[in-house]
Write an enzyme that holds these catalytic residues in place. Structure first.
Site, short mmCIF file in Angstrom:
data_model
loop_
_atom_site.label_atom_id
_atom_site.label_comp_id
_atom_site.label_asym_id
_atom_site.label_seq_id
_atom_site.Cartn_x
_atom_site.Cartn_y
_atom_site.Cartn_z
N GLY A 1 0.82 -1.22 0.00
CA GLY A 1 0.00 0.00 0.00
C GLY A 1 0.85 1.25 0.00
O GLY A 1 0.60 2.19 0.76
N ALA A 2 1.84 1.30 -0.89
CA ALA A 2 2.84 2.38 -0.84
C ALA A 2 2.60 3.47 -1.87
O ALA A 2 3.45 4.34 -2.05
CB ALA A 2 4.23 1.79 -1.01
N ALA B 1 -10.55 -4.16 16.02
CA ALA B 1 -10.42 -5.59 16.34
C ALA B 1 -9.39 -6.26 15.42
O ALA B 1 -8.59 -7.08 15.86
CB ALA B 1 -11.77 -6.28 16.23
N TYR C 1 -12.71 -2.28 12.82
CA TYR C 1 -11.37 -1.83 12.39
C TYR C 1 -10.33 -2.14 13.47
O TYR C 1 -9.27 -2.73 13.20
CB TYR C 1 -11.42 -0.33 12.08
CG TYR C 1 -10.09 0.32 11.85
CD1 TYR C 1 -9.39 0.13 10.66
CD2 TYR C 1 -9.52 1.14 12.83
CE1 TYR C 1 -8.17 0.73 10.45
CE2 TYR C 1 -8.30 1.75 12.62
CZ TYR C 1 -7.62 1.55 11.44
OH TYR C 1 -6.40 2.15 11.24
N VAL D 1 -4.15 -6.98 -1.20
CA VAL D 1 -3.91 -7.79 0.00
C VAL D 1 -5.15 -8.55 0.44
O VAL D 1 -5.06 -9.44 1.30
CB VAL D 1 -3.34 -6.96 1.18
CG1 VAL D 1 -1.97 -6.42 0.88
CG2 VAL D 1 -4.29 -5.87 1.60
N LYS E 1 -6.90 -4.74 13.93
CA LYS E 1 -5.57 -4.22 14.31
C LYS E 1 -5.10 -4.88 15.61
O LYS E 1 -3.90 -5.14 15.78
CB LYS E 1 -5.62 -2.70 14.44
CG LYS E 1 -5.89 -1.96 13.13
CD LYS E 1 -4.78 -2.19 12.11
CE LYS E 1 -4.83 -1.15 10.99
NZ LYS E 1 -3.78 -1.37 9.98
P1 NAD Z 1 -4.23 5.81 2.90
O1 NAD Z 1 -5.68 5.58 2.64
O2 NAD Z 1 -3.61 7.09 2.51
O3 NAD Z 1 -3.36 4.63 2.23
C1 NAD Z 1 -3.75 3.28 2.35
C2 NAD Z 1 -2.97 2.46 1.35
O4 NAD Z 1 -3.43 1.10 1.41
C3 NAD Z 1 -3.18 2.94 -0.09
O5 NAD Z 1 -1.95 2.89 -0.79
C4 NAD Z 1 -4.17 1.93 -0.65
O6 NAD Z 1 -4.07 1.75 -2.06
C5 NAD Z 1 -3.73 0.67 0.09
N1 NAD Z 1 -4.78 -0.34 0.07
C6 NAD Z 1 -6.08 -0.22 0.43
N2 NAD Z 1 -6.73 -1.37 0.18
C7 NAD Z 1 -5.82 -2.24 -0.33
C8 NAD Z 1 -5.87 -3.58 -0.77
N3 NAD Z 1 -7.02 -4.28 -0.76
N4 NAD Z 1 -4.74 -4.15 -1.24
C9 NAD Z 1 -3.58 -3.46 -1.27
N5 NAD Z 1 -3.46 -2.19 -0.88
C10 NAD Z 1 -4.58 -1.58 -0.40
O7 NAD Z 1 -4.08 5.54 4.48
P2 NAD Z 1 -2.78 5.65 5.41
O8 NAD Z 1 -3.07 6.64 6.45
O9 NAD Z 1 -1.55 5.77 4.61
O10 NAD Z 1 -2.86 4.20 6.12
C11 NAD Z 1 -1.78 3.29 6.08
C12 NAD Z 1 -1.90 2.37 7.28
O11 NAD Z 1 -1.84 3.13 8.49
C13 NAD Z 1 -3.22 1.57 7.35
O12 NAD Z 1 -2.95 0.24 7.74
C14 NAD Z 1 -4.00 2.28 8.44
O13 NAD Z 1 -4.89 1.42 9.10
C15 NAD Z 1 -2.89 2.75 9.35
N6 NAD Z 1 -3.22 3.88 10.21
C16 NAD Z 1 -3.51 5.10 9.68
C17 NAD Z 1 -3.83 6.15 10.54
C18 NAD Z 1 -4.18 7.53 10.04
O14 NAD Z 1 -4.72 8.33 10.83
N7 NAD Z 1 -3.91 7.87 8.79
C19 NAD Z 1 -3.82 5.94 11.93
C20 NAD Z 1 -3.51 4.69 12.42
C21 NAD Z 1 -3.19 3.66 11.56
#
Ligand code: NAD
Length: 252
Positions: free
Chosen positions: A10-11, A159, A157, A62, A161
């Protein structure tokens, strides 16, 4: 010294993209995966190359565990063609989605989507990629502050994590014999597209969350990208089986 190769799921944007840039500045090469953002991922490959690093972008859903064997083959081919190697050094299970729904209203479809992307996916992706992960490598899972702090609307969500946090401890125990260390980072609220960009775009929500942190602000992608680079660094070689919250001191 040879470069470390880090694979981040997810980069194409958000925290995964930011972590890739931090890691490149720390001298790592990157295997990026994208789901919907091919153009963004390819642009990021260009940015990483401009920083003097080698990088490739590969498609990956994923939620589709049936595709993982083919994905591993694509990783194997990329390692051979780009690095003349048969292993990579670190896996960051970052891909995720935000689903907000009260417990009583959470549908089975929402639950299944979350479990597939955020628990089953990382579980079997890690299992499938293990033969390609170098001994003394690293796995870093991405959780959330909400796995510890119960915020209404995130039961499903959080759960998932919570599951990845438990999995982290088990992987650390089972893979320690290969010298692989496994940690989980738990970000607080960060300004990304996550959850429809609510933390970034909703000023009221942003201020409310900022008021819950000791440092008085929400997080920026750099706050997490830098922490990911730190946790994958050789200097962090004795940090293992840990949950590291990176939230500016949220809910202390
Ligand atoms: P984002 O929405 O900007 O990016 C999420 C990424 O995951 C994207 O590149 C997207 O294409 C990819 N993705 C989504 N569904 C997918 C799939 N089925 N297969 C492959 N890739 C997929 O969000 P972010 O803030 O960059 O989140 C990244 C991680 O950080 C996540 O696991 C999220 O739960 C976690 N997180 C984010 C926050 C926040 O506040 N932004 C807080 C806590 C945890």
């Amino acid at each position: 010294m040879r470069s470390n190769i880090v694979l981040i799921t997810g980069a194409s944007r958000g925290l995964g993209k930011n972590a890739a840039l931090h890691l490149a500045r720390h001298g790592h090469d990157l295997i990026l995966t994208y789901h919907s953002g091919q153009a963004e991922a390819e642009a990021l490959v260009g940015e990483l190359q401009a920083l003097g690093r080698q990088a490739v972008a590969l498609p990956l859903n994923v939620a589709d565990s049936a595709s993982f064997d083919a994905f591993a083959e694509a990783v194997r081919a990329a390692l051979s063609e780009t690095w003349q190697r048969d292993s990579f050094d670190a896996l960051v299970n970052n891909a995720g989605i935000g689903v907000h729904a009260a417990f009583a209203e959470t549908s089975e479809a929402q639950f299944d989507q979350l479990v597939n992307i955020q628990l089953k996916g990382p579980f079997f992706l890690t299992q499938t990629l293990l033969p390609l992960l170098a001994d003394h490598g690293r796995i870093l899972n991405v959780s959330t502050g909400l796995a510890r702090f119960a915020l209404p609307g995130y039961a499903a969500y959080a759960a998932m994590k919570g599951g990845i946090e438990v999995l982290t401890r088990y992987l650390a125990k089972e893979l320690g014999g290969r010298g692989i260390r496994v940690n989980v980072i738990a970000p607080g609220a960060i300004e990304t597209d996550f959850g429809g960009g609510a933390v970034r775009d909703n000023a009221q929500l942003n201020a409310a969350i900022a008021g819950q942190t000791a440092l008085g602000r929400v997080g920026l992608p750099d706050d997490i990208g830098g922490a990911i680079a730190m946790l994958l660094a050789e200097e962090s070689g004795w940090i293992n089986a840990q949950r590291i919250e990176v939230s500016g001191g949220m809910f202390v």
